[in-house]
Design an enzyme around this catalytic site. Structure first.
Site, PDB file in Angstrom:
ATOM      1  N   HIS A 122     -17.652 -13.002  14.422  1.00  0.00           N
ATOM      2  CA  HIS A 122     -18.930 -12.459  13.957  1.00  0.00           C
ATOM      3  C   HIS A 122     -19.383 -13.169  12.682  1.00  0.00           C
ATOM      4  O   HIS A 122     -20.557 -13.546  12.545  1.00  0.00           O
ATOM      5  CB  HIS A 122     -18.784 -10.961  13.707  1.00  0.00           C
ATOM      6  N   TYR A 151     -16.507  -6.688   6.858  1.00  0.00           N
ATOM      7  CA  TYR A 151     -16.962  -7.911   7.530  1.00  0.00           C
ATOM      8  C   TYR A 151     -15.712  -8.667   7.962  1.00  0.00           C
ATOM      9  O   TYR A 151     -15.339  -9.680   7.377  1.00  0.00           O
ATOM     10  CB  TYR A 151     -17.790  -8.700   6.511  1.00  0.00           C
ATOM     11  N   ASP A 206     -18.283  -0.652   5.106  1.00  0.00           N
ATOM     12  CA  ASP A 206     -18.395  -1.537   6.265  1.00  0.00           C
ATOM     13  C   ASP A 206     -17.649  -2.828   5.944  1.00  0.00           C
ATOM     14  O   ASP A 206     -17.925  -3.470   4.929  1.00  0.00           O
ATOM     15  CB  ASP A 206     -19.872  -1.828   6.536  1.00  0.00           C
ATOM     16  N   GLU A 208     -23.984  -4.138  17.841  1.00  0.00           N
ATOM     17  CA  GLU A 208     -22.629  -4.587  17.556  1.00  0.00           C
ATOM     18  C   GLU A 208     -21.639  -3.507  17.995  1.00  0.00           C
ATOM     19  O   GLU A 208     -21.922  -2.318  17.882  1.00  0.00           O
ATOM     20  CB  GLU A 208     -22.448  -4.847  16.058  1.00  0.00           C
ATOM     21  N   GLU A 238     -18.170  -1.954  17.024  1.00  0.00           N
ATOM     22  CA  GLU A 238     -17.239  -1.933  15.906  1.00  0.00           C
ATOM     23  C   GLU A 238     -16.270  -0.761  16.051  1.00  0.00           C
ATOM     24  O   GLU A 238     -16.536   0.200  16.774  1.00  0.00           O
ATOM     25  CB  GLU A 238     -18.004  -1.817  14.581  1.00  0.00           C
ATOM     26  N   ARG A 279     -26.633 -21.113   7.725  1.00  0.00           N
ATOM     27  CA  ARG A 279     -26.167 -22.399   7.215  1.00  0.00           C
ATOM     28  C   ARG A 279     -25.946 -23.351   8.387  1.00  0.00           C
ATOM     29  O   ARG A 279     -26.105 -22.988   9.543  1.00  0.00           O
ATOM     30  CB  ARG A 279     -24.847 -22.219   6.433  1.00  0.00           C
TER      31      ARG A 279
END
Length: 228
Positions: A130, A125, A123, A195, A197, A139
């Site tokens: 996203h 990123y 997978d 999501e 993808e 954060r």
């Protein structure tokens, strides 16, 4: 412009120029077979191969793994041959009524299954938006995207056993959650993340530690699927 003798609706995603591969269960069958879509029909590739019309030996199993492992020269040859057989100008398949009746199925009468035995997957990123959204959850939004994300491709292993075909029921995962007041409890997740993808099926295999250069990537990308 290519045309097929099989009627294809004007807004179809599967004209003769775009023949997708999949695996399906014909009505009443117990074993799945490789197929391709043309318009609203599904064409049995295993049957075509058994009749000697493809000149291949990659569709004998119940998945596309052998076909994917064969490599781009075979992929290209099969696609060209299918377009030839389905062309309105080719009589080989067009004028064989009994063969057409045995190898063509209406899409709504078949059941689609996973097209491959999936032993593992990675997978990535790779969406900046996203990654920014996720970073904002953990954060300060002003520091959502860490500097190294722009330079370091992020990939991690997923759970291959969780991959199911479209339309399959998905069980709500269970885990711990903590209410505003009180102690953590165990139970079904109250929220689910959806999501959209893009997935890649790849082949042929490479040796452990062997890198594939960008200019050779097309030789290993068999096809694309949408993944949630």
């Amino acid at each position: 412009m290519m045309r097929s003798f099989i009627p294809v609706p004007e807004n179809s995603d599967f004209p003769i120029e775009n023949l997708p591969y999949g695996v399906f269960l014909p009505p009443g069958a117990s074993k799945p077979r490789a197929g391709t879509a043309i318009g609203t029909q599904v064409l049995d590739l295993k049957g075509l191969e058994e009749c000697g019309l493809l000149g291949t030996s990659v569709f004998g199993g119940t998945t596309l793994n052998a076909f994917m492992a064969a490599g781009r020269p075979v992929w290209s040859t099969v696609r060209s041959r299918l377009q030839e057989l389905l062309s309105e100008e080719n009589a080989e398949f067009r004028d064989n009524g009994s063969l057409r009746r045995s190898l063509l199925f209406d899409q709504h009468t078949v059941q689609m299954v996973l097209p491959a035995d999936i032993g593992d997957y990675t997978d990535f990123y790779s969406s900046k938006e996203h990654a920014t959204n996720v970073g904002s959850l953990f954060r300060d939004p002003e520091n959502a995207l860490l500097p190294n994300w722009l330079h370091l491709p992020v990939g991690y292993h997923g759970r291959a056993s969780s991959i199911v075909v479209s339309g399959a029921d998905v069980k709500r995962p269970k885990g711990q959650s903590k209410p505003v007041d009180g102690v953590p409890g165990f139970g079904p997740s109250r929220l689910l993340d959806f999501e959209l993808e893009v997935g890649f099926f790849t082949g042929p295999a490479t040796a452990m530690g062997e890198a594939v250069s960008i200019d050779k990537a097309a030789d290993h990308i068999f096809g694309f699927v949408l993944v949630n």
